[in-house]
Design a protein around this motif. Structure first.
Motif, mmCIF file in Angstrom:
data_model
loop_
_atom_site.group_PDB
_atom_site.id
_atom_site.type_symbol
_atom_site.label_atom_id
_atom_site.label_comp_id
_atom_site.label_asym_id
_atom_site.label_seq_id
_atom_site.Cartn_x
_atom_site.Cartn_y
_atom_site.Cartn_z
ATOM 1 N N ASN A 84 0.967 -1.186 -0.131
ATOM 2 C CA ASN A 84 -0.088 0.060 0.025
ATOM 3 C C ASN A 84 0.829 1.280 0.033
ATOM 4 O OD1 ASN A 84 -2.696 -1.016 -0.097
ATOM 5 N ND2 ASN A 84 -2.731 -1.478 2.075
ATOM 6 N N LEU A 85 1.980 1.152 0.814
ATOM 7 C CA LEU A 85 2.764 2.189 0.797
ATOM 8 C C LEU A 85 3.664 2.572 -0.594
ATOM 9 C CD1 LEU A 85 4.436 4.655 1.830
ATOM 10 C CD2 LEU A 85 6.264 2.887 2.744
ATOM 11 N N THR A 90 3.513 5.951 -5.540
ATOM 12 C CA THR A 90 3.448 6.159 -6.964
ATOM 13 C C THR A 90 2.305 6.871 -7.330
ATOM 14 O OG1 THR A 90 4.341 3.775 -7.252
ATOM 15 C CG2 THR A 90 3.240 4.518 -8.989
ATOM 16 N N MET A 91 1.092 6.946 -6.748
ATOM 17 C CA MET A 91 0.097 7.792 -7.021
ATOM 18 C C MET A 91 0.338 9.349 -6.769
ATOM 19 S SD MET A 91 -2.085 5.915 -8.563
ATOM 20 C CE MET A 91 -0.898 5.174 -9.442
ATOM 21 N N GLN A 95 2.693 13.524 -12.502
ATOM 22 C CA GLN A 95 2.295 12.907 -13.611
ATOM 23 C C GLN A 95 1.668 11.471 -13.361
ATOM 24 O OE1 GLN A 95 5.348 14.617 -14.144
ATOM 25 N NE2 GLN A 95 4.223 16.330 -14.634
ATOM 26 N N SER A 96 1.330 11.361 -12.227
ATOM 27 C CA SER A 96 0.681 9.882 -11.788
ATOM 28 C C SER A 96 -0.779 9.910 -12.509
ATOM 29 C CB SER A 96 0.838 9.727 -10.134
ATOM 30 O OG SER A 96 -0.082 10.504 -9.985
ATOM 31 N N THR A 97 -1.032 8.688 -12.897
ATOM 32 C CA THR A 97 -2.220 8.272 -13.636
ATOM 33 C C THR A 97 -2.847 6.839 -12.961
ATOM 34 O OG1 THR A 97 -1.332 6.795 -15.111
ATOM 35 C CG2 THR A 97 -1.587 9.032 -15.690
ATOM 36 N N ARG A 98 -4.046 6.734 -13.267
ATOM 37 C CA ARG A 98 -4.989 5.724 -12.773
ATOM 38 C C ARG A 98 -5.664 4.930 -13.810
ATOM 39 N NH1 ARG A 98 -10.024 7.067 -12.750
ATOM 40 N NH2 ARG A 98 -10.351 9.341 -12.238
ATOM 41 N N PRO A 99 -5.488 3.858 -13.748
ATOM 42 C CA PRO A 99 -6.154 3.081 -15.099
ATOM 43 C C PRO A 99 -7.906 2.866 -14.955
ATOM 44 C CG PRO A 99 -5.297 1.563 -13.519
ATOM 45 C CD PRO A 99 -5.112 2.755 -12.900
ATOM 46 N N HIS A 122 -2.939 10.944 -1.605
ATOM 47 C CA HIS A 122 -2.218 9.571 -1.621
ATOM 48 C C HIS A 122 -0.804 10.094 -0.860
ATOM 49 C CE1 HIS A 122 -4.292 7.262 -4.226
ATOM 50 N NE2 HIS A 122 -4.693 8.365 -5.097
ATOM 51 N N ALA A 123 -0.166 11.276 -1.061
ATOM 52 C CA ALA A 123 0.832 11.580 -0.083
ATOM 53 C C ALA A 123 0.626 11.138 1.337
ATOM 54 C CB ALA A 123 1.163 12.931 -0.371
#
Length: 156
Positions: A84-85, A90-91, A95-99, A122-123
């Motif tokens: 989870n960390l 990553t999120m 420029q992070s994305t989710r599918p 997310h941070a």
């Protein structure tokens, strides 16, 4: 167990071509349908080494599939905390994305950019997971030595 929906992040048991039975973490639900015994049948995007296909279909039973955030942070296993960390870090990155799969498992994967507010959430989640991991000193040290970039070691 709460019902699964498209986009949920899950852990799922699967058969690997090279390692036998494995647990894949941080996989995404692509589609769901009704199941007469378990309530739901769930399609999950799988790692490349999956013996079956790009998507795995499983009944919604806790022996086979679970939400990654099903347990409170304080009750998560070390492996789940680390997974989870890693995902929240990553999120939280620029420029992070989710599918998403607009038409279910038979459609192409589309990446949607996260907003700054989503990245901030997310941070903060990553910070909570890191704080909980620090309570498990031996596991945290082992994780830090294996995956942290050299320039961050000792800083956290």
């Amino acid at each position: 167990m709460k019902p699964f929906k498209i986009g949920d992040r899950v852990s799922v048991l699967y058969l690997s071509r090279t390692r036998g039975t494995c647990l894949a973490m941080n996989r995404y639900v692509v589609q769901t349908s009704d199941h007469p015994v378990y309530g739901q049948k769930v399609w999950v995007e799988m790692p490349a080494e999956s013996a079956r296909a790009s998507f795995h279909v499983t009944p919604a039973h806790p022996d086979f599939i679970n939400h990654m955030d099903a347990d409170p942070i304080s009750a998560q296993s070390t492996n789940t905390l680390i997974s989870n960390l890693d995902w929240h870090l990553t999120m939280a990155a620029p420029q992070s994305t989710r599918p998403t799969w607009p038409a279910g498992w038979c459609s192409a994967r589309v990446e949607i950019p996260l907003t700054e507010d989503e990245r901030a959430v997310h941070a903060s989640q990553a910070a909570l997971h890191l704080q909980e991991l620090r309570l498990w000193r031996a596991e945290f040290t082992r994780w830090a030595q294996s995956v942290m970039p050299e320039h961050l070691r000792g800083a956290l």
